[in-house]
Write a protein that holds these residues in place. Sequence first.
Motif, short mmCIF file in Angstrom:
data_model
loop_
_atom_site.label_atom_id
_atom_site.label_comp_id
_atom_site.label_asym_id
_atom_site.label_seq_id
_atom_site.Cartn_x
_atom_site.Cartn_y
_atom_site.Cartn_z
N ILE A 168 0.84 -1.19 0.00
CA ILE A 168 0.00 0.00 0.00
C ILE A 168 0.88 1.24 0.00
O ILE A 168 1.92 1.29 0.66
N SER A 169 0.46 2.24 -0.73
CA SER A 169 1.19 3.51 -0.78
C SER A 169 1.26 4.13 0.61
O SER A 169 0.30 4.07 1.38
N PRO A 170 2.38 4.76 0.95
CA PRO A 170 2.48 5.43 2.25
C PRO A 170 1.47 6.56 2.40
O PRO A 170 1.20 7.01 3.53
N ASN A 171 0.91 7.02 1.28
CA ASN A 171 -0.08 8.10 1.33
C ASN A 171 -1.52 7.58 1.39
O ASN A 171 -2.46 8.37 1.35
N SER A 172 -1.67 6.26 1.45
CA SER A 172 -3.02 5.67 1.46
C SER A 172 -3.21 4.76 2.67
O SER A 172 -2.24 4.22 3.21
N LYS A 173 -4.46 4.60 3.05
CA LYS A 173 -4.80 3.70 4.14
C LYS A 173 -5.27 2.34 3.63
O LYS A 173 -5.12 1.33 4.31
N ILE A 174 -5.86 2.34 2.43
CA ILE A 174 -6.42 1.12 1.88
C ILE A 174 -6.19 1.08 0.37
O ILE A 174 -5.92 2.10 -0.25
#
Length: 339
Positions: free
Chosen positions: A146-152
């Motif tokens: 998962i991207s560090p800028n995303s939660k899901i």
Amino acid sequence: MKVMDLIIHKAKQSPRTIVLCESDDERIIQAAIKASEDGIANIILVGNTRNVSKLILKHQPNISDSECQIEIMDPAASPLIEQLAQALFEKRKHKGMTLERAKKEVLKPLCFANMLVEHGIAEGSVAGAVYSTADVVRSAIQIIGISPNSKIVSSFFLMIMCQPFHTFKGGMIFSDCGLVIDPNAEELADIAMAASKNAQALLGKDPKVAMLSFSTNGSAKHSAVDKVVQASRIVKEVMPELAIDEDVQLDAALVADIAKVKKPDSKVKGESNVLIFPNLEAGNIGYKMAERMAQATAVGPLLQGLAKPANDLSRGCNANDVYNVVAVTVVQAQAASEL
């Protein structure tokens, strides 16, 4: 310029390396040849070298005379296999992965392809013509992450309206219509932010986001409405310049005259190009209604929220569908490299 033509044009400006792991499927081969010859992507096909070469020659007998440049990688013969197995072991050992098991896993085409993306050998992957959505998404999350800028990780559809009878012509982003069943407010905000970034990259326009509900501007009181309002406010804190409407019904999201009446303070003003559905039930129904009743073209489901692009295909896809998803994946990779 039509939306898909715009995306293909953008892909050609800066082709990226995309890996396709279902190379025993003729739809994949046909799309790979076209993508390579059109110059939208540098293609890696994962599979048995001899078998893949035969399929390429079947569909492009004059391959030696063409501009088609496709790299074939056979996991069983790859000099990368030990390195990738060690990397997979390190990445997944906290989940019980052993080195012996990792060596077996990386021989599987889907795992091998995503490890190529994880290690920067490819910049995006496309699968799902044969593999199930569950397999594609699981592998992408476990390997690419998962991207560090995303939660899901969530999904979106690129909906294209270009028929003569369409009053709105162009492209829209519908999200999430294929993955997250019942997002909470924080997850819904994450979906909206990811979808708005994809709108910017793929549509070539500033995103105008409608957080859909059965309420407009507080016209109804319910916990479901509260969730949408809360999600909207989270988005506004993170992306204050984004044009976004809080709880808004579909008519006010799409029709300027109705927006003036129902939501006079709207920043979107009935000109939404990103529709965020409150849950998967609404999203799935919504995109299928647009596709079947309004004859919109649905490209997807496409994934968002991953560290690097990896997209899913419908198992009922044709070669042109695969080609379009490759083009989208290239544009996503371009956008990711600009962050």
